[in-house]
Design an enzyme around this catalytic site. Structure first.
Site, PDB file in Angstrom:
ATOM      1  N   GLY A  57       0.846  -1.181   0.000  1.00 36.47           N
ATOM      2  CA  GLY A  57       0.000   0.000   0.000  1.00 36.47           C
ATOM      3  C   GLY A  57       0.883   1.232   0.000  1.00 36.47           C
ATOM      4  CB  SER A  58       3.337   2.524   2.484  1.00 35.01           C
ATOM      5  OG  SER A  58       2.442   2.427   3.550  1.00 35.01           O
ATOM      6  CG  HIS A 106     -21.509  10.774  24.032  1.00 35.75           C
ATOM      7  ND1 HIS A 106     -20.788  11.782  23.445  1.00 35.75           N
ATOM      8  CD2 HIS A 106     -22.743  10.853  23.491  1.00 35.75           C
ATOM      9  CE1 HIS A 106     -21.549  12.441  22.582  1.00 35.75           C
ATOM     10  NE2 HIS A 106     -22.747  11.896  22.599  1.00 35.75           N
ATOM     11  CD  GLU A 165      -6.602   9.464  -0.965  1.00 33.64           C
ATOM     12  OE1 GLU A 165      -5.674   9.603  -1.765  1.00 33.64           O
ATOM     13  OE2 GLU A 165      -7.731   9.101  -1.292  1.00 33.64           O
TER      14      GLU A 165
HETATM   15  C1  FAD Z   1     -11.083   1.527   3.867  1.00 31.06           C
HETATM   16  C2  FAD Z   1      -9.915   1.662   2.954  1.00 31.06           C
HETATM   17  C3  FAD Z   1     -10.091   2.175   1.673  1.00 31.06           C
HETATM   18  C4  FAD Z   1      -9.019   2.265   0.784  1.00 31.06           C
HETATM   19  N1  FAD Z   1      -9.234   2.716  -0.496  1.00 31.06           N
HETATM   20  C5  FAD Z   1      -8.214   2.658  -1.396  1.00 31.06           C
HETATM   21  C6  FAD Z   1      -8.436   2.993  -2.788  1.00 31.06           C
HETATM   22  O1  FAD Z   1      -9.534   3.411  -3.180  1.00 31.06           O
HETATM   23  N2  FAD Z   1      -7.414   2.814  -3.674  1.00 31.06           N
HETATM   24  C7  FAD Z   1      -6.186   2.378  -3.287  1.00 31.06           C
HETATM   25  O2  FAD Z   1      -5.303   2.243  -4.131  1.00 31.06           O
HETATM   26  N3  FAD Z   1      -5.930   2.067  -1.974  1.00 31.06           N
HETATM   27  C8  FAD Z   1      -6.914   2.207  -1.039  1.00 31.06           C
HETATM   28  N4  FAD Z   1      -6.676   1.881   0.291  1.00 31.06           N
HETATM   29  C9  FAD Z   1      -5.368   1.373   0.664  1.00 31.06           C
HETATM   30  C10 FAD Z   1      -4.561   2.367   1.473  1.00 31.06           C
HETATM   31  O3  FAD Z   1      -4.098   3.399   0.648  1.00 31.06           O
HETATM   32  C11 FAD Z   1      -3.426   1.572   2.143  1.00 31.06           C
HETATM   33  O4  FAD Z   1      -4.013   0.716   3.111  1.00 31.06           O
HETATM   34  C12 FAD Z   1      -2.420   2.488   2.796  1.00 31.06           C
HETATM   35  O5  FAD Z   1      -1.691   3.202   1.824  1.00 31.06           O
HETATM   36  C13 FAD Z   1      -1.439   1.704   3.682  1.00 31.06           C
HETATM   37  O6  FAD Z   1      -0.914   0.617   3.000  1.00 31.06           O
HETATM   38  P1  FAD Z   1      -0.893  -0.856   3.664  1.00 31.06           P
HETATM   39  O7  FAD Z   1      -2.264  -1.104   4.206  1.00 31.06           O
HETATM   40  O8  FAD Z   1      -0.364  -1.793   2.666  1.00 31.06           O
HETATM   41  O9  FAD Z   1       0.087  -0.723   4.880  1.00 31.06           O
HETATM   42  P2  FAD Z   1       1.684  -0.921   4.786  1.00 31.06           P
HETATM   43  O10 FAD Z   1       2.232  -0.139   3.656  1.00 31.06           O
HETATM   44  O11 FAD Z   1       1.972  -2.383   4.815  1.00 31.06           O
HETATM   45  O12 FAD Z   1       2.139  -0.266   6.152  1.00 31.06           O
HETATM   46  C14 FAD Z   1       1.989  -0.938   7.410  1.00 31.06           C
HETATM   47  C15 FAD Z   1       2.542  -0.024   8.492  1.00 31.06           C
HETATM   48  O13 FAD Z   1       3.924   0.244   8.272  1.00 31.06           O
HETATM   49  C16 FAD Z   1       4.154   1.635   8.163  1.00 31.06           C
HETATM   50  N5  FAD Z   1       5.192   1.886   7.168  1.00 31.06           N
HETATM   51  C17 FAD Z   1       5.249   1.438   5.897  1.00 31.06           C
HETATM   52  N6  FAD Z   1       6.382   1.859   5.288  1.00 31.06           N
HETATM   53  C18 FAD Z   1       7.057   2.596   6.197  1.00 31.06           C
HETATM   54  C19 FAD Z   1       8.287   3.332   6.179  1.00 31.06           C
HETATM   55  N7  FAD Z   1       9.044   3.393   5.067  1.00 31.06           N
HETATM   56  N8  FAD Z   1       8.687   3.960   7.302  1.00 31.06           N
HETATM   57  C20 FAD Z   1       7.907   3.921   8.428  1.00 31.06           C
HETATM   58  N9  FAD Z   1       6.737   3.256   8.512  1.00 31.06           N
HETATM   59  C21 FAD Z   1       6.316   2.609   7.409  1.00 31.06           C
HETATM   60  C22 FAD Z   1       2.822   2.221   7.751  1.00 31.06           C
HETATM   61  O14 FAD Z   1       2.714   3.599   8.092  1.00 31.06           O
HETATM   62  C23 FAD Z   1       1.861   1.346   8.528  1.00 31.06           C
HETATM   63  O15 FAD Z   1       1.774   1.807   9.858  1.00 31.06           O
HETATM   64  C24 FAD Z   1      -7.733   1.852   1.212  1.00 31.06           C
HETATM   65  C25 FAD Z   1      -7.550   1.367   2.509  1.00 31.06           C
HETATM   66  C26 FAD Z   1      -8.617   1.273   3.382  1.00 31.06           C
HETATM   67  C27 FAD Z   1      -8.404   0.728   4.762  1.00 31.06           C
END
Ligand code: FAD
Length: 401
Positions: free
Chosen positions: A135-136, A354, A379
């Site tokens: 995701g990130s 509450h 985002e």
């Molecule tokens: C309800 C919902 C709707 C969404 N809608 C969309 C959408 O429409 N389109 C889309 O493309 N995505 C969507 N997403 C995905 C969202 O953008 C990702 O969940 C988000 O970017 C985080 O990615 P991940 O879940 O893979 O977490 P990861 O990237 O696996 O991160 C896990 C943890 O590690 C931390 N982390 C990661 N890399 C680093 C670093 N280099 N340094 C320090 N900390 C780090 C993160 O901050 C987090 O705390 C959605 C997510 C949700 C929950």
């Protein structure tokens, strides 16, 4: 109008749009939001109302049938809508990002084909970067588009598509090797494909499956899905902008305005939490007086209102910066980071005010408590915002020794 979160310098048109949206939120969204959310029901009637108000075309240029409004107008509308129900702002958010990407980067044919129908809300947008394993770290995307004659063949699995089921146009980021040999930097070997599809679940187009809704803790009503591409064939004229290798840049541009949008949602949810907290504090009595008369509760209200004001000011600043044509990644990152953290804290305080009732599903704050965490993730997480902010600061304050 409330005392908090006022915006100076709005035009008459902006004020009129905002007051219409606020009225719609008070009459059509707030009274039904919690019930629909508990049933995880898509707000069809509300969406029809938004179409009539022209909100799906708010930022689409007038020549394509939209209202041609600024990012600031859009963000202030999102703030109002999120005050009513965050999921509704999610329904227009991905649509807005795709329309923005088309406006900024689409070919003339792509703009002519999609923007007029998007302005009416007939074509509805979703955008997809995330995959099950990332995701990130967008640079690690594995979904792939390979050229085959006049078409591209797409394979891969996407995750977390907001509006994945209800949308009819998905902007999907894939790796594309054509013209980009092995070893090319990730941001230069990605392409955004515009995928048209039927709404719904299952095989919505040959080679394209939307398996079903992901069951979430909050942010219900709006559908969030996976997307599976298995030999999906896309005509070459559905590469966004007509040139491969520009997808990463296009998506990041879209996400940047999306961040202002998420900040605006945080502002709206926090405002609603404050409204609920300040109202409850004057009705609930303990030790012979309303709890609002205990200084500890007044301090909470003071903290909450200060956070609502600060987040709103930063969000407005980030939107105005983009509207002025300047780069706003620093301001958007800061606004998104601060507004989402403050939102979580304001909601938590309203929940505590509450007492036990905050734990009951009969009270609206219970819903807000489950919604706020999504803003910490979508985002780009807080850590990702801080990475963006930190890098930009080092660019701006380069050591001159
Ligand atoms: C309800 C919902 C709707 C969404 N809608 C969309 C959408 O429409 N389109 C889309 O493309 N995505 C969507 N997403 C995905 C969202 O953008 C990702 O969940 C988000 O970017 C985080 O990615 P991940 O879940 O893979 O977490 P990861 O990237 O696996 O991160 C896990 C943890 O590690 C931390 N982390 C990661 N890399 C680093 C670093 N280099 N340094 C320090 N900390 C780090 C993160 O901050 C987090 O705390 C959605 C997510 C949700 C929950």
């Amino acid at each position: 109008m409330s005392r908090l979160a006022q915006t100076a310098g709005l035009t008459d048109i902006q004020q009129e749009i905002l007051s219409t949206v606020r009225d719609f939120v008070d009459k059509e969204i707030i009274p039904v939001a919690t019930e629909l959310e508990h049933r995880d029901e898509y707000p069809t009637q509300i969406v029809e109302g938004l179409k009539e108000l022209g909100l799906f075309g708010l930022m689409i240029p007038e020549e394509y049938g939209g209202l041609g409004e600024s990012l600031l107008t859009y963000a202030l509308c999102v703030e109002e809508i999120a005050r009513g129900w965050m999921s509704v702002s999610g329904i227009i958010n991905t649509h807005f990002i795709v329309a923005y990407m088309l406006k900024q980067h689409g070919t003339q044919e792509q703009k002519d084909t999609f923007l007029p129908r998007m302005a009416l809300g007939e074509v509805r947008g979703a955008f997809s970067m995330s995959e099950p394993a990332l995701g990130s770290d967008v640079s690690a995307i594995t979904s792939k588009g390979v050229k085959d004659g006049d078409e591209y063949v797409l394979n891969g699995q996407k995750m977390w598509l907001t509006n994945g089921g209800s949308s009819t146009l998905v902007a999907v980021l894939c790796r594309s090797d054509e013209g980009h040999p092995e070893g090319t930097a990730p941001h230069k070997s990605m392409t955004t494909f515009l995928i048209e599809k039927e709404p719904g679940f299952g095989e919505v187009r040959p080679g394209l499956t939307i398996p079903g809704k992901i069951d979430k803790m909050g942010y219900k009503g709006v559908d969030t899905t996976e997307l599976i591409m298995d030999g999906l064939r896309i005509p070459a004229n559905r590469v966004l902008g007509g040139t491969t290798g520009r997808g990463f840049y296009q998506m990041m541009d879209g996400v940047e305005v999306g961040r202002v949008n998420v900040a605006a949602r945080g502002c709206g949810v926090a405002q609603r939490a404050f409204e609920l907290g300040v109202s409850y504090a004057q009705q609930r009595h303990t030790f012979g007086k309303p709890i609002a008369q205990h200084q500890a509760i007044q301090f909470k209200l003071a903290d909450m209102a200060t956070k609502v004001e600060a987040a709103h000011a930063m969000m407005v600043n980030a939107a105005r910066k983009k509207d002025s044509g300047e780069r706003n990644d620093l301001e958007a990152g800061m606004a998104k980071y601060l507004a989402s953290e403050y939102c979580k804290e304001v909601v938590e305080d309203a929940f505590r005010i509450h007492g036990g009732y905050g734990f009951s599903k009969e009270y609206e704050i219970e819903r807000l408590y489950r919604e706020a965490p999504m803003l910490l993730i979508g985002e780009g997480t807080a850590e990702i915002q801080k990475m963006i902010i930190g890098r930009r600061l080092l660019e701006e304050y380069r050591f001159q020794g």
